[in-house]
Write an enzyme that holds these catalytic residues in place. Structure first.
Site, PDB file in Angstrom:
ATOM      1  N   SER B  57      25.647  34.446 -71.909  1.00  0.00           N
ATOM      2  CA  SER B  57      26.398  33.242 -71.559  1.00  0.00           C
ATOM      3  C   SER B  57      25.948  32.596 -70.249  1.00  0.00           C
ATOM      4  O   SER B  57      26.409  31.521 -69.888  1.00  0.00           O
ATOM      5  CB  SER B  57      27.895  33.550 -71.485  1.00  0.00           C
ATOM      6  OG  SER B  57      28.187  34.271 -70.322  1.00  0.00           O
ATOM      7  N   LYS B  94      30.277  34.491 -64.156  1.00  0.00           N
ATOM      8  CA  LYS B  94      30.471  33.064 -64.463  1.00  0.00           C
ATOM      9  C   LYS B  94      30.194  32.235 -63.211  1.00  0.00           C
ATOM     10  O   LYS B  94      30.185  32.764 -62.101  1.00  0.00           O
ATOM     11  CB  LYS B  94      31.936  32.806 -64.868  1.00  0.00           C
ATOM     12  CG  LYS B  94      32.361  33.351 -66.220  1.00  0.00           C
ATOM     13  CD  LYS B  94      31.936  32.422 -67.347  1.00  0.00           C
ATOM     14  CE  LYS B  94      32.460  32.892 -68.695  1.00  0.00           C
ATOM     15  NZ  LYS B  94      32.069  34.230 -69.096  1.00  0.00           N
TER      16      LYS B  94
END
Lengths: 421, 136
Positions: B57, B94
């Site tokens: 991701s 993230k």
């Protein structure tokens, strides 16, 4: 120059905090860490304490609590705790020029600035390491220890208690209402003997004649009397053993400034630790070694290092090799070190071979052990040892460690996972 | 201390160790120290932890499955920093984005959703990613 106050900084349920750092699911839940072979409880989270889980309780007796209240257990991961201990000591050392490591998760430091300075340490340890600590501040080690205990007992302190901020008369009242049995370094036997002299409370002891106490008891207890009066006089020396660690530390008569001399010191301390291990019938897997400069000196340094031993051992040769290889290279040149010590952890009973038993002729092994013991009895501990001491203890795979977490910070193949999902 | 030394006709840049005050040891002049990656990449060794990446991701940020992240807890997470945050009991990497009245954890791969919360206090951030070790 006035002496700074003394602070005792220790981690709250250190082993549990180490486990939580890499497993956020454990946050807010009752967690215990078990001794070697998944035997007994050696650390409890606050939630586990609230469930009434006692220290030292065998895990098999806690199965019902585990099922009903979701009590989580972890096998002790001393390699992880050792590394985080070294990090913790280094971070705490940033706040003080003077530091004495007391155990794997406790150290005394000189501290100016009172409770505000204590809060800075607590916040620093939390931010940099995610390890919650408590700070007790006073004018002596014994009182700092009491302040630390008080900070833990009362959440309103938020982990930091400075006795200098206590209202007038508070300390007198505290000492009068607490038994000497809760004092640092006072054993139950001493407590009973003190009672014979009409000394029950901490205040009774503080107000006793310290010369008489020295005559009746010991120099050590006389020092406690003076410490209760706020006089800082207890040096951290000699061997100490607790449930799960064995500590050997001493001050030097002359400061040590070079690695060779430090290696000699480490060799002597490691042999002393080996001797103590043998006396207790224990073997160790992890060692922490440290040294520190003086309270007063200009150049301050307190290096500390953790070593994972190749196998569980009480072999002086193995311990000496580890201690002499690890610490001396960390010294800062031309610095005067006045104290050093080693802590061995991950202790298991020597010769406990539950799984290996069928493969080794029992009689043969026993006779060898007897012979070794006879030699030691005659010539003193440490005079004879096996080259590969690990044969006498269960290898890693034979040990019951069903709830062991990875060695997150010390093995490349054990790194914790960062999900990118 | 940096010094330029001519060796066999080729100019080379040598990194020399610091020399303590006092009479200099003649041997020290030749004691070139190799680059120590740990010292170069890790500002605060006690507060730095290594994590292994699992997942794709964050490929837009150059962070791939199997890479190793250096995470420094001593750094304040600024907006747009790549962080390790605890989400549902797991550590997740993230990019942090601080908006007006909200905070987002953004993946760098369009196939994954953005996580939005009301404030930074609702997030448990382990630390800030400083470097990514990627096997080429």
């Amino acid at each position: 120059m006035s002496r700074p106050a003394v602070a005792l900084v220790d981690a709250n349920a250190f082993y549990v905090s180490c486990e939580r750092l890499f497993d956020p699911r454990l946050e807010g839940r009752p967690v215990v860490v078990l001794s070697n072979n998944d035997g007994c409880v050696v650390a409890r989270s606050a939630e586990a304490k609230q469930l009434g889980v006692p220290m030292g309780e065998p895990w098999f007796k806690l199965q019902a609590t585990a099922d009903r209240h979701g009590l989580i257990a972890r096998s002790s991961n001393y390699e992880l705790y050792g590394d985080l201990s070294v990090r913790l000591m280094e971070v705490i050392g940033r706040y003080s020029a003077w530091q004495e490591v007391y155990s794997i998760d406790e150290s005394f430091i000189g501290l100016n600035g009172g409770a505000a300075a204590g809060r800075a340490i607590r916040d620093g340890a939390r931010r940099l390491l995610g390890i919650p600590v408590s700070v007790g501040i006073a004018t002596s080690k014994t009182l700092a220890k009491l302040a630390n205990k008080h900070a833990k007992a009362h959440p309103a302190f938020e982990g930091v208690c400075d006795l200098a901020e206590a209202p007038p008369g508070w300390l007198d009242n505290y000492l009068a209402t607490h038994s000497v049995v809760d004092l640092w370094g006072v054993a139950g036997r001493t407590t009973r003997r003190l009672a014979g002299y009409g000394i029950h409370s901490m205040k009774d002891l503080r107000d006793a004649d310290d010369r008489q106490i020295r005559r009746w008891f010991s120099v050590v207890l006389a020092r406690t009397v003076r410490e209760l009066r706020g006089e800082h006089c207890i040096p951290l020396e000699g061997p100490r053993a607790t449930r799960d660690q064995l500590i050997y530390s001493r001050s030097f008569s002359t400061p040590i400034t070079d690695a060779d001399r430090m290696a000699q010191v480490m060799a002597v301390y490691a042999q002393n630790a080996a001797q103590r291990l043998r006396r207790h019938g224990l073997v160790a897997k992890t060692m922490t070694a440290w040294c520190s400069t003086s309270w007063y000196g200009a150049a301050q340094d307190h290096p500390s290092v953790a070593v994972s031993l190749p196998t569980h051992t009480d072999d002086p040769i193995e311990l000496v090799r580890a201690a002499t290889a690890a610490l001396p290279p960390r010294l800062t040149p031309d610095t005067r070190y006045v104290r050093a010590g080693i802590v061995v952890t991950d202790l298991v009973p020597r010769g406990s071979q539950p799984y290996l038993e069928p493969f080794v002729p029992l009689s043969e092994r026993r006779r060898l052990g007897d012979t070794m013991q006879a030699v030691e009895d005659r010539f003193g501990p440490g005079t004879l040892g096996l080259g590969r001491a690990g044969l006498r203890t269960p290898p890693e795979w034979a040990m019951r460690r069903q709830m062991l977490t990875p060695h997150y910070t010390t093995r490349w193949e054990h790194l914790p996972v960062a999900r990118a999902a | 201390m940096l010094a330029r030394v001519a060796a066999s006709g080729v100019d080379e840049l040598w990194l020399l160790g610091t020399v303590p005050a006092g009479y200099p040891s003649p041997a020290q002049d030749y004691g070139a120290e190799r680059i120590d990656l740990t010292r170069q990449l890790i500002k605060d060794p006690s507060a730095t932890f290594l994590f292994r990446v699992v997942g794709d991701s964050m490929e837009g940020a150059g962070i791939y499955d199997g890479d190793v992240l250096l995470i420094d807890r001593s750094i304040e997470p600024s907006s747009s920093a790549v962080v390790l945050a605890s989400i549902d009991g797991e550590y997740t990497v993230k990019r942090l984005h601080r908006g007006d009245g909200f905070v987002e954890l953004r993946p760098e791969n369009p196939r994954y959703p953005v996580i939005r919360v009301d404030g930074l206090s609702e997030l448990v951030i382990f630390g800030v990613v400083t470097y990514c070790i990627h096997h080429v």
